[in-house]
Design an enzyme around this catalytic site. Structure first.
Site, PDB file in Angstrom:
ATOM      1  CG  ASN A  34      37.856  60.163   9.473  1.00 37.16           C
ATOM      2  OD1 ASN A  34      37.059  60.711   8.708  1.00 37.16           O
ATOM      3  ND2 ASN A  34      37.536  59.873  10.720  1.00 37.16           N
ATOM      4  CG  HIS A  35      34.663  56.851   8.947  1.00 39.53           C
ATOM      5  ND1 HIS A  35      34.126  55.947   9.835  1.00 39.53           N
ATOM      6  CD2 HIS A  35      34.723  58.033   9.609  1.00 39.53           C
ATOM      7  CE1 HIS A  35      33.863  56.550  10.972  1.00 39.53           C
ATOM      8  NE2 HIS A  35      34.205  57.821  10.865  1.00 39.53           N
TER       9      HIS A  35
ATOM     10  CG  ASP B  63      32.564  52.960   8.876  1.00 44.46           C
ATOM     11  OD1 ASP B  63      32.260  51.754   8.841  1.00 44.46           O
ATOM     12  OD2 ASP B  63      33.739  53.358   8.972  1.00 44.46           O
ATOM     13  NE  ARG B  64      29.939  58.121  12.145  1.00 47.74           N
ATOM     14  CZ  ARG B  64      30.340  57.934  13.384  1.00 47.74           C
ATOM     15  NH1 ARG B  64      29.561  57.299  14.224  1.00 47.74           N
ATOM     16  NH2 ARG B  64      31.515  58.360  13.805  1.00 47.74           N
TER      17      ARG B  64
ATOM     18  NE  ARG C  70      36.984  65.548  14.107  1.00 47.46           N
ATOM     19  CZ  ARG C  70      35.844  65.124  13.572  1.00 47.46           C
ATOM     20  NH1 ARG C  70      35.548  63.847  13.610  1.00 47.46           N
ATOM     21  NH2 ARG C  70      34.999  65.967  13.015  1.00 47.46           N
TER      22      ARG C  70
ATOM     23  CG  ASP D 113      31.789  63.387   6.046  1.00 41.04           C
ATOM     24  OD1 ASP D 113      32.487  64.137   5.351  1.00 41.04           O
ATOM     25  OD2 ASP D 113      32.131  62.994   7.177  1.00 41.04           O
TER      26      ASP D 113
ATOM     27  CG  HIS E  65      37.657  63.554   5.080  1.00 44.12           C
ATOM     28  ND1 HIS E  65      36.342  63.471   4.672  1.00 44.12           N
ATOM     29  CD2 HIS E  65      37.674  63.154   6.385  1.00 44.12           C
ATOM     30  CE1 HIS E  65      35.598  63.039   5.675  1.00 44.12           C
ATOM     31  NE2 HIS E  65      36.377  62.831   6.724  1.00 44.12           N
TER      32      HIS E  65
ATOM     33  CG  ASP F  11      34.397  60.150   6.545  1.00 42.52           C
ATOM     34  OD1 ASP F  11      35.475  59.536   6.343  1.00 42.52           O
ATOM     35  OD2 ASP F  11      34.149  60.751   7.596  1.00 42.52           O
TER      36      ASP F  11
ATOM     37  CG  HIS G 181      29.381  58.939   7.527  1.00 36.86           C
ATOM     38  ND1 HIS G 181      30.428  58.090   7.836  1.00 36.86           N
ATOM     39  CD2 HIS G 181      29.786  60.197   7.876  1.00 36.86           C
ATOM     40  CE1 HIS G 181      31.411  58.797   8.363  1.00 36.86           C
ATOM     41  NE2 HIS G 181      31.057  60.074   8.386  1.00 36.86           N
TER      42      HIS G 181
ATOM     43  CG  HIS H 187      36.750  65.258   9.578  1.00 36.17           C
ATOM     44  ND1 HIS H 187      36.641  63.901   9.772  1.00 36.17           N
ATOM     45  CD2 HIS H 187      37.595  65.702  10.544  1.00 36.17           C
ATOM     46  CE1 HIS H 187      37.400  63.548  10.801  1.00 36.17           C
ATOM     47  NE2 HIS H 187      37.976  64.625  11.289  1.00 36.17           N
TER      48      HIS H 187
END
Length: 591
Positions: A215-216, A186-187, A326, A154, A267, A183, A156, A353
């Site tokens: 998943n993002h 995001d964030r 989750r 990730d 992932h 991923d 992010h 993840h």
């Protein structure tokens, strides 16, 4: 040796031992605080993801009202003819097919915080979609004695981490292949720049840079966790088209990578029903994570197969159980891993993840490796990032790093974690008060620490060490009981919410992220303003969807008070400020 000298030396040794013991004790205490702070961050993050999956149907219902159709026939020349690049633009000017020089120009521009013009972004996405559509669901790679393969987890939106990886490990090339395991967005604040860099190198080296879906990489997740807002802010005029094209690009990202027929890279994880042959054969672009899409829910099995590989986490216990933290995927044990390995003759599973303080973790007797490449994920100084180097013998070598402008103290990380936890506590005030009351049969306002901890966990379900946290969260009476209402003393909401029913404030605080998404969806021109009528209609739909009480009069009163200009519109930032979700910390006497 003179007696005085021996005595002095003995005192020095004893002093050294005392200092050593004090140092070890202090270090152990700091490490304990650091660990429970990270545990708080992670528990709240997972609870938030669970909420996201539970309400994603509603988000999809709203979002599908927008025009999301992207013309499959859009070409490079069409964007070139329709979108002008002014002479005042000093950023990179891309020409296709891309070259290494183009990629280097992008890296240089992003280091200097420049934006790539929207025309080139759209052209890049158009070309990326074309290339991804030709790729299989599961990519097969092989090592040779002349090169290693680097696997990253990730990112992010943390551009500094990607730039540091390239600095330490070299840029992608035929001699230096990479797998990025989802991923990307995001964030963090530079998700768009990360995508542009990765897609550029994908176009230059399609056989040597590989991207797995995370998943993002999902437009509904992006609405909640910041990527949609980032794109809209950076590309106001063309943001909607870029987001629509990105949605299509994300749907074409491969699902997994296999190296030398022995190492599976995906992932999230696996389940006891994971079928690699089935995953390799399905039409991946038709299946996204969101259950609200009617086209994509015709086959529940297909949906769950993808959900499992994007959301699952390993656990030390045998078996396969629902991932309650989750809200999607499963927890899979060593036996599930062994069964899949036996079926497909595998040796290792590399997944991402999950946040890891050291950037990686080895589990299931060395068969499962978690790699996480976003350093400082929760706070500056909270964790290292890492990547894996795989040689032809498939022996993993871990490289750790940490991007740091300065190192924050443990106390700062702890304070930030506790602040987030207190917000979570306030958002569930009514449920917590009822849970406390069940243990306080005589209505004394005090219960035992054990009962307090049990009530906190029964409502919040964060799996936190509540006994350890009691000193930071609740006041204790002289006889060692918990004054349970003191949990809320430091959480005072600012004006003008004192006119609003407390239950409404609590509800809005709990669903503030969902409300932010609603605003972003309704605010089609990204002006930060929506009409009172639009807000009222949406809130009613949202409240009905969640089965929560309306409190129409209170809400109307508050919303009208925010319409300072009396023009029938409200500002989203002022709306959030009204509830002051980031609570002001005040002492009990002032609350």
């Amino acid at each position: 040796i003179p007696l005085g000298t021996r005595s002095s030396r003995g005192d020095s040794i004893r002093a050294a031992i005392l200092i050593q013991n004090w140092y070890r004790f202090t270090k152990a205490r700091l490490e304990t605080r650091r660990r429970y702070s990270l545990s708080i961050f992670q528990s709240i993050e997972y609870a938030d993801e669970q909420d996201q999956l539970q309400v994603c149907n509603f988000h999809f219902f709203l979002y599908k009202q927008q025009d999301l159709v992207v013309d499959e026939g859009l070409s490079l020349t069409e964007f070139e003819n329709k979108i002008d690049v002014p002479d005042s633009y000093y950023g990179p000017r891309l020409s296709f097919p891309l070259t290494v020089e183009d990629a280097n120009a992008l890296l240089h521009a992003f280091r200097n915080e420049q934006l790539l013009h929207a025309r080139y972004v759209l052209q890049l996405l158009c070309e990326t979609r074309r290339v991804l559509k030709e790729m299989p669901n599961i990519t097969h790679l092989s090592t040779s004695y002349s090169k290693e393969i680097t696997v990253c987890g990730d990112l992010h939106g943390n551009l500094d981490d990607l730039l540091l990886i390239f600095y330490k490990n070299g840029l992608p090339s035929e001699q230096n292949p990479y797998v990025f395991n989802g991923d990307f967005v995001d964030r963090g604040k530079n998700s768009m720049e990360i995508l542009i860099i990765l897609f550029a190198f994908l176009l230059i080296y399609p056989n040597d840079l590989h991207l797995n879906r995370g998943n993002h990489e999902d437009y509904i997740m992006n609405l909640r966790y910041g990527f949609t807002k980032e794109v809209s802010k950076k590309y106001k005029d063309h943001g909607k088209l870029i987001l629509c094209l990105l949605r299509d690009v994300f749907s074409w990202l491969p699902l997994a990578t296999i190296i030398d027929s022995k190492v599976l890279i995906l992932h999230g994880g696996i389940s006891d029903t994971t079928d690699l042959d089935f995953l390799n054969a399905l039409e991946r672009s038709k299946f996204i994570q969101n259950l609200g899409n009617e086209e994509n829910t015709s086959s529940t099995f297909c949906y769950l197969q993808i959900l499992d590989i994007l959301w699952s986490d390993p656990r030390s216990q045998n078996g396969c159980t629902p991932n309650k933290s989750r809200g999607g995927g499963c927890y899979f044990g060593p036996d599930v891993t062994a069964k899949l390995f036996e079926r497909y003759n595998l040796k290792m599973l590399i997944r991402s993840h999950e946040f890891k303080p050291e950037g990686y973790e080895i589990s299931h007797d060395g068969k499962v490796i978690t790699i996480f490449s976003a350093s400082n994920y929760y706070e500056e100084g909270s964790n290292r990032g890492a990547y894996i180097k795989l040689n032809p013998e498939l022996i993993p070598r871990f490289v750790q790093y940490q991007v740091s402008k300065y190192t924050r103290r443990v106390g700062t990380i702890e304070s930030s974690a506790l602040k987030s936890l207190r917000e979570k506590i306030y958002a569930h005030r009514s449920e917590l008060t009822s849970a406390f009351a069940q243990y306080d049969l005589n209505s004394t306002g005090r219960i035992s620490v054990s009962d307090w901890a049990a009530a906190m966990e029964s409502v919040l379900q964060l799996e936190l060490p509540w006994r350890m946290l009691r000193a930071q969260l609740v006041q204790m009476t002289p006889n060692g009981e918990a004054d349970y209402m003191s949990c809320f003393y430091d959480l005072k909401i600012g004006q003008p919410t004192k006119e609003v029913q407390p239950a409404l404030v609590e509800t809005l605080c709990r669903y503030r992220r969902d409300l932010e998404i609603i605003f972003n969806i309704i605010d089609k021109d990204h002006s930060g303003l929506i009409s009172l009528e639009e807000f009222g209609q949406t809130w009613k739909l949202f409240a009905s969807h969640l089965g929560i009480d309306m409190y129409d009069e209170s809400l109307d009163k508050l919303v009208l008070s925010i319409d300072y200009n009396k023009d029938g519109h409200i500002d989203f930032n002022e709306f959030l400020e009204a509830f002051h979700v980031v609570h002001r910390l005040e002492k009990k006497a002032n609350s």
